[in-house]
Design a protein around this motif. Sequence first.
Motif, PDB file in Angstrom:
ATOM      1  N   ASP A 228      68.961  35.924  23.594  1.00  0.00           N
ATOM      2  CA  ASP A 228      68.944  37.383  23.443  1.00  0.00           C
ATOM      3  C   ASP A 228      68.093  38.037  24.524  1.00  0.00           C
ATOM      4  N   GLU A 229      66.924  37.461  24.798  1.00  0.00           N
ATOM      5  CA  GLU A 229      66.036  38.047  25.802  1.00  0.00           C
ATOM      6  C   GLU A 229      66.613  37.876  27.206  1.00  0.00           C
ATOM      7  N   PHE A 230      67.246  36.745  27.457  1.00  0.00           N
ATOM      8  CA  PHE A 230      67.849  36.532  28.769  1.00  0.00           C
ATOM      9  C   PHE A 230      68.927  37.589  29.026  1.00  0.00           C
ATOM     10  N   ASN A 231      69.759  37.822  28.029  1.00  0.00           N
ATOM     11  CA  ASN A 231      70.822  38.813  28.204  1.00  0.00           C
ATOM     12  C   ASN A 231      70.270  40.224  28.282  1.00  0.00           C
ATOM     13  N   GLU A 232      69.128  40.457  27.634  1.00  0.00           N
ATOM     14  CA  GLU A 232      68.474  41.765  27.761  1.00  0.00           C
ATOM     15  C   GLU A 232      67.959  41.966  29.189  1.00  0.00           C
ATOM     16  N   ILE A 233      67.434  40.904  29.791  1.00  0.00           N
ATOM     17  CA  ILE A 233      66.996  40.979  31.187  1.00  0.00           C
ATOM     18  C   ILE A 233      68.173  41.348  32.084  1.00  0.00           C
ATOM     19  N   LEU A 234      69.325  40.698  31.851  1.00  0.00           N
ATOM     20  CA  LEU A 234      70.514  41.005  32.646  1.00  0.00           C
ATOM     21  C   LEU A 234      70.944  42.457  32.459  1.00  0.00           C
ATOM     22  N   ASP A 235      70.879  42.941  31.214  1.00  0.00           N
ATOM     23  CA  ASP A 235      71.269  44.330  30.937  1.00  0.00           C
ATOM     24  C   ASP A 235      70.326  45.312  31.634  1.00  0.00           C
ATOM     25  N   LEU A 236      69.030  45.021  31.597  1.00  0.00           N
ATOM     26  CA  LEU A 236      68.050  45.890  32.258  1.00  0.00           C
ATOM     27  C   LEU A 236      68.257  45.892  33.765  1.00  0.00           C
ATOM     28  N   LYS A 237      68.562  44.742  34.323  1.00  0.00           N
ATOM     29  CA  LYS A 237      68.838  44.665  35.765  1.00  0.00           C
ATOM     30  C   LYS A 237      70.062  45.512  36.105  1.00  0.00           C
ATOM     31  N   GLU A 238      71.048  45.454  35.226  1.00  0.00           N
ATOM     32  CA  GLU A 238      72.296  46.195  35.454  1.00  0.00           C
ATOM     33  C   GLU A 238      72.059  47.706  35.519  1.00  0.00           C
ATOM     34  N   ILE A 239      71.068  48.197  34.777  1.00  0.00           N
ATOM     35  CA  ILE A 239      70.812  49.646  34.777  1.00  0.00           C
ATOM     36  C   ILE A 239      69.688  50.039  35.734  1.00  0.00           C
ATOM     37  N   GLY A 240      69.295  49.116  36.600  1.00  0.00           N
ATOM     38  CA  GLY A 240      68.400  49.490  37.690  1.00  0.00           C
ATOM     39  C   GLY A 240      66.978  48.985  37.632  1.00  0.00           C
ATOM     40  N   TYR A 241      66.605  48.282  36.560  1.00  0.00           N
ATOM     41  CA  TYR A 241      65.265  47.691  36.523  1.00  0.00           C
ATOM     42  C   TYR A 241      65.169  46.572  37.567  1.00  0.00           C
ATOM     43  N   LYS A 242      63.999  46.467  38.202  1.00  0.00           N
ATOM     44  CA  LYS A 242      63.763  45.394  39.165  1.00  0.00           C
ATOM     45  C   LYS A 242      63.158  44.195  38.430  1.00  0.00           C
ATOM     46  N   VAL A 243      63.741  43.026  38.626  1.00  0.00           N
ATOM     47  CA  VAL A 243      63.275  41.823  37.936  1.00  0.00           C
ATOM     48  C   VAL A 243      62.242  41.108  38.810  1.00  0.00           C
ATOM     49  N   VAL A 244      61.034  40.957  38.258  1.00  0.00           N
ATOM     50  CA  VAL A 244      59.933  40.315  38.969  1.00  0.00           C
ATOM     51  C   VAL A 244      59.662  38.958  38.313  1.00  0.00           C
ATOM     52  N   ALA A 245      59.922  37.886  39.049  1.00  0.00           N
ATOM     53  CA  ALA A 245      59.593  36.546  38.561  1.00  0.00           C
ATOM     54  C   ALA A 245      58.137  36.265  38.891  1.00  0.00           C
ATOM     55  N   VAL A 246      57.327  36.043  37.863  1.00  0.00           N
ATOM     56  CA  VAL A 246      55.910  35.738  38.071  1.00  0.00           C
ATOM     57  C   VAL A 246      55.782  34.221  38.176  1.00  0.00           C
ATOM     58  N   GLY A 247      55.943  33.724  39.384  1.00  0.00           N
ATOM     59  CA  GLY A 247      55.840  32.295  39.646  1.00  0.00           C
ATOM     60  C   GLY A 247      57.178  31.638  39.937  1.00  0.00           C
ATOM     61  N   THR A 248      57.121  30.562  40.707  1.00  0.00           N
ATOM     62  CA  THR A 248      58.334  29.832  41.072  1.00  0.00           C
ATOM     63  C   THR A 248      58.977  29.165  39.867  1.00  0.00           C
ATOM     64  N   THR A 249      58.187  28.808  38.852  1.00  0.00           N
ATOM     65  CA  THR A 249      58.772  28.173  37.661  1.00  0.00           C
ATOM     66  C   THR A 249      59.673  29.149  36.925  1.00  0.00           C
ATOM     67  N   VAL A 250      59.273  30.410  36.875  1.00  0.00           N
ATOM     68  CA  VAL A 250      60.102  31.439  36.244  1.00  0.00           C
ATOM     69  C   VAL A 250      61.385  31.633  37.038  1.00  0.00           C
ATOM     70  N   LEU A 251      61.250  31.716  38.361  1.00  0.00           N
ATOM     71  CA  LEU A 251      62.418  31.913  39.219  1.00  0.00           C
ATOM     72  C   LEU A 251      63.425  30.781  39.026  1.00  0.00           C
ATOM     73  N   ARG A 252      62.952  29.532  39.035  1.00  0.00           N
ATOM     74  CA  ARG A 252      63.850  28.390  38.891  1.00  0.00           C
ATOM     75  C   ARG A 252      64.517  28.386  37.510  1.00  0.00           C
ATOM     76  N   THR A 253      63.776  28.791  36.488  1.00  0.00           N
ATOM     77  CA  THR A 253      64.338  28.800  35.138  1.00  0.00           C
ATOM     78  C   THR A 253      65.415  29.871  35.005  1.00  0.00           C
ATOM     79  N   LEU A 254      65.134  31.073  35.473  1.00  0.00           N
ATOM     80  CA  LEU A 254      66.123  32.150  35.406  1.00  0.00           C
ATOM     81  C   LEU A 254      67.403  31.760  36.137  1.00  0.00           C
ATOM     82  N   GLU A 255      67.252  31.172  37.308  1.00  0.00           N
ATOM     83  CA  GLU A 255      68.419  30.775  38.089  1.00  0.00           C
ATOM     84  C   GLU A 255      69.181  29.637  37.408  1.00  0.00           C
ATOM     85  N   THR A 256      68.449  28.718  36.780  1.00  0.00           N
ATOM     86  CA  THR A 256      69.093  27.611  36.062  1.00  0.00           C
ATOM     87  C   THR A 256      69.963  28.130  34.930  1.00  0.00           C
TER      88      THR A 256
END
Length: 335
Positions: A228-256
């Motif tokens: 649910d939270e992952f899809n909420e992140i996608l929805d927020l990005k879709e309406i113009g929010y900038k997604v900030v990954a705090v750390g490389t572990t977050v970036l790799r997880t989101l991309e995975t």
Amino acid sequence: MHKTPTSDLEYVLDESSIAQYRYKEPANSKLLIASTNEIVTFKNFLNELKDKSVFVFNKSTIHNVRIETTKSHSGGKIEFFILNILDSNTAEVMIKTSSNLKPSDIIDTPIATVSILDKSEGIFTVDFKKDVRELIQKFGKVPLPPYINDDSSKYDDYKNEFSEGGFSVATSTAGLHFTLDMIADLQNNGHKVFFLNLDINLGTFKQIHTKNIEDYEIHSEFYKVSDDEFNEILDLKEIGYKVVAVGTTVLRTLETVFTSGIYEGKTNLFITPGYKFNIPDFLITNFHAPRSSLLSIVQTIYGSEWKKLYEYAQKNNLKFLSFGDAVLFKIDEQS
């Protein structure tokens, strides 16, 4: 296929640039804006953030996995560094000792009688004959990185205030720049905050030993993300929010999760030059050690100019590695 020589990830890290202590006030730690070379404090950066943003943190907890004891027969020192708990009594560990250990060896210590079951690439599988988690709780110490002088006064500083659950053997160092109050301020200012879990293993910090970056086989780490939270992140990005990954572990997880559609499992995603990012617009990350897989992410985002950026940071007295300062990278669509 063009390959990237691992030598591209080498640079000279002056020992004086390695931070030995965490900032007493994390808000005063420095952030280098990679796109402008501007150096600001985290406090000022967050207070002046104009774009509505989504901040994503790794909440996995670092455990006291470093167990120091002695050999009963000789009194010699021995240290077990627990990397992965396989079941109640067995674990994968690194062992620091003067002995040359091999499978079938038995080590008597005051806290446990330890049987060596297997050894592969310097990692031992051992049976403690006791509950591993209990040993950690009773005898374990915080596993400070080897480049930080060991001092018990630093142990709490190597933990994130927001950590909850999970089993990491190293901390998400980008998160050390944030306190609970700073995170609350972000939310009060209209930004969104999410937490995911990626259990950090020591493989994150290993030097790449292959000739070319792409030939390196990266470790696997367990992750878990709320669908649910992952899809909420996608929805927020879709309406113009900038997604900030705090750390490389977050970036790799989101991309995975984006590329696999799987919200819980193991990831061995290795980001190398040419990778196309899907979710994060920005990455906040500390300055990393030479030849690390984390530097491959930096090169993928920023290109070969990262070396000049790191040189600029050292000349301006920014601090490197776990207790040090950080960089903000903008992740362009053409990366």
